[in-house]
Design a protein around this motif. Structure first.
Motif, mmCIF file in Angstrom:
data_model
loop_
_atom_site.group_PDB
_atom_site.id
_atom_site.type_symbol
_atom_site.label_atom_id
_atom_site.label_comp_id
_atom_site.label_asym_id
_atom_site.label_seq_id
_atom_site.Cartn_x
_atom_site.Cartn_y
_atom_site.Cartn_z
ATOM 1 N N ARG A 104 27.651 38.273 38.204
ATOM 2 C CA ARG A 104 28.600 38.483 37.105
ATOM 3 C C ARG A 104 28.030 37.917 35.814
ATOM 4 N NH1 ARG A 104 32.930 41.792 38.704
ATOM 5 N NH2 ARG A 104 33.751 41.102 40.693
ATOM 6 N N GLN A 133 36.371 38.716 35.307
ATOM 7 C CA GLN A 133 35.676 39.973 35.593
ATOM 8 C C GLN A 133 36.206 40.603 36.876
ATOM 9 O OE1 GLN A 133 31.206 39.518 34.440
ATOM 10 N NE2 GLN A 133 32.084 37.470 34.472
ATOM 11 N N HIS A 134 36.487 39.749 37.863
ATOM 12 C CA HIS A 134 37.030 40.234 39.141
ATOM 13 C C HIS A 134 38.404 40.881 38.925
ATOM 14 C CE1 HIS A 134 37.550 39.811 43.631
ATOM 15 N NE2 HIS A 134 38.811 39.949 43.244
ATOM 16 N N ASP A 137 38.327 44.117 36.865
ATOM 17 C CA ASP A 137 37.880 45.212 37.743
ATOM 18 C C ASP A 137 39.067 45.762 38.530
ATOM 19 O OD1 ASP A 137 35.245 45.288 37.021
ATOM 20 O OD2 ASP A 137 34.492 44.200 38.772
ATOM 21 N N HIS A 138 39.865 44.850 39.095
ATOM 22 C CA HIS A 138 41.044 45.291 39.858
ATOM 23 C C HIS A 138 41.895 46.240 39.016
ATOM 24 C CE1 HIS A 138 41.144 43.427 43.744
ATOM 25 N NE2 HIS A 138 41.042 42.185 43.289
ATOM 26 N N ASN A 140 41.151 48.085 36.739
ATOM 27 C CA ASN A 140 40.489 49.377 36.545
ATOM 28 C C ASN A 140 40.250 50.108 37.870
ATOM 29 O OD1 ASN A 140 40.302 49.240 33.695
ATOM 30 N ND2 ASN A 140 38.636 47.752 33.912
ATOM 31 N N ILE A 142 38.735 48.939 40.572
ATOM 32 C CA ILE A 142 37.424 48.630 41.169
ATOM 33 C C ILE A 142 37.541 47.388 42.052
ATOM 34 C CG2 ILE A 142 35.044 47.917 40.640
ATOM 35 C CD1 ILE A 142 35.500 49.391 37.885
ATOM 36 N N LYS A 147 30.768 45.779 43.631
ATOM 37 C CA LYS A 147 29.964 44.978 42.700
ATOM 38 C C LYS A 147 28.912 44.137 43.423
ATOM 39 C CE LYS A 147 31.532 46.444 38.901
ATOM 40 N NZ LYS A 147 32.019 45.872 37.674
#
Ligand code: ZN
Length: 203
Positions: A104, A133-134, A137-138, A140, A142, A147
């Motif tokens: 990351r 970032q985690h 992502d969720h 979005n 993802i 990753k």
């Protein structure tokens, strides 16, 4: 309290919708998300992890419900800047007990709104940056397995297959609705059920 959904629940790959207002209902959702995050011993929770298709995330990187000053609610968050690299173990409440190395950015700058609807800007480093970032992502759609690098992904393959098998079995037993039903509920929550239909009818 809400239930954290596990992979491969469709809500996890369903990109969330930005909020245009923060009403009583949203406050209730947020309260439940915070409660759920602490109960699950997570450091952060994205709304679609409790099957709510909205751009809301809650975070407390201490994981300690008594450290209220570290508890944050972010609405419509976006990462506007990323710097550096960090590599470390990462886990996810939607993949219980699976930890793998994920690379990351070391620092992120985020813009969002707080629960009062005021714009906020946050600079985060290390663990906090990883959490941001985690969770982003969720929102979005993802999940963190996508990753992982090739080695981590290979190491996680058995666990991921197990999650898939358990989820499908629970659906067969009727404990979890079929994917199509879940999608309908998500769409209804988004309030999009009538709009597209009405448009189709007009043309
Ligand atoms: Zn997660």
């Amino acid at each position: 309290m809400k239930k954290v959904v596990c992979y491969p629940h469709p809500a996890l790959v369903h990109p969330t919708k930005a909020l245009t207002s923060i009403d009583k209902k949203i406050h209730l959702h947020v309260g439940e998300m915070i409660e759920t995050m602490y109960d699950a011993k997570g450091l952060g929770l994205a709304a679609n992890q409790v099957a709510l298709p909205f751009q809301i995330l809650v975070m407390n990187i201490t994981g300690d419900p008594n450290q209220k000053d570290q508890e944050h609610v972010f609405i419509n968050p976006v990462i506007v800047e990323k710097k550096g690299v960090q590599e470390g173990d990462e886990g996810c409440l939607s993949f219980p007990d699976l930890f793998q190395k994920v690379r990351r950015a070391k620092t992120v700058k985020v813009q969002a709104y707080n629960l009062q609807g005021e714009p906020v800007e946050v600079m985060a480093n290390d663990l906090a940056a990883r959490c941001w970032q985690h969770e982003l992502d969720h929102l979005n759609g993802i999940v963190f397995i996508s990753k992982m690098g090739p080695l981590a992904r290979l190491a996680a393959r058995g666990a991921v297959k197990d999650f898939e098998r358990k989820f499908r079995e629970a659906q067969k037993r009727g404990e979890i609705p079929p994917d199509t039903e879940i999608e309908k509920v998500l769409k209804a929550l988004e309030g999009e059920v009538n709009e597209p239909g009405a448009k189709n009818g007009a043309y």
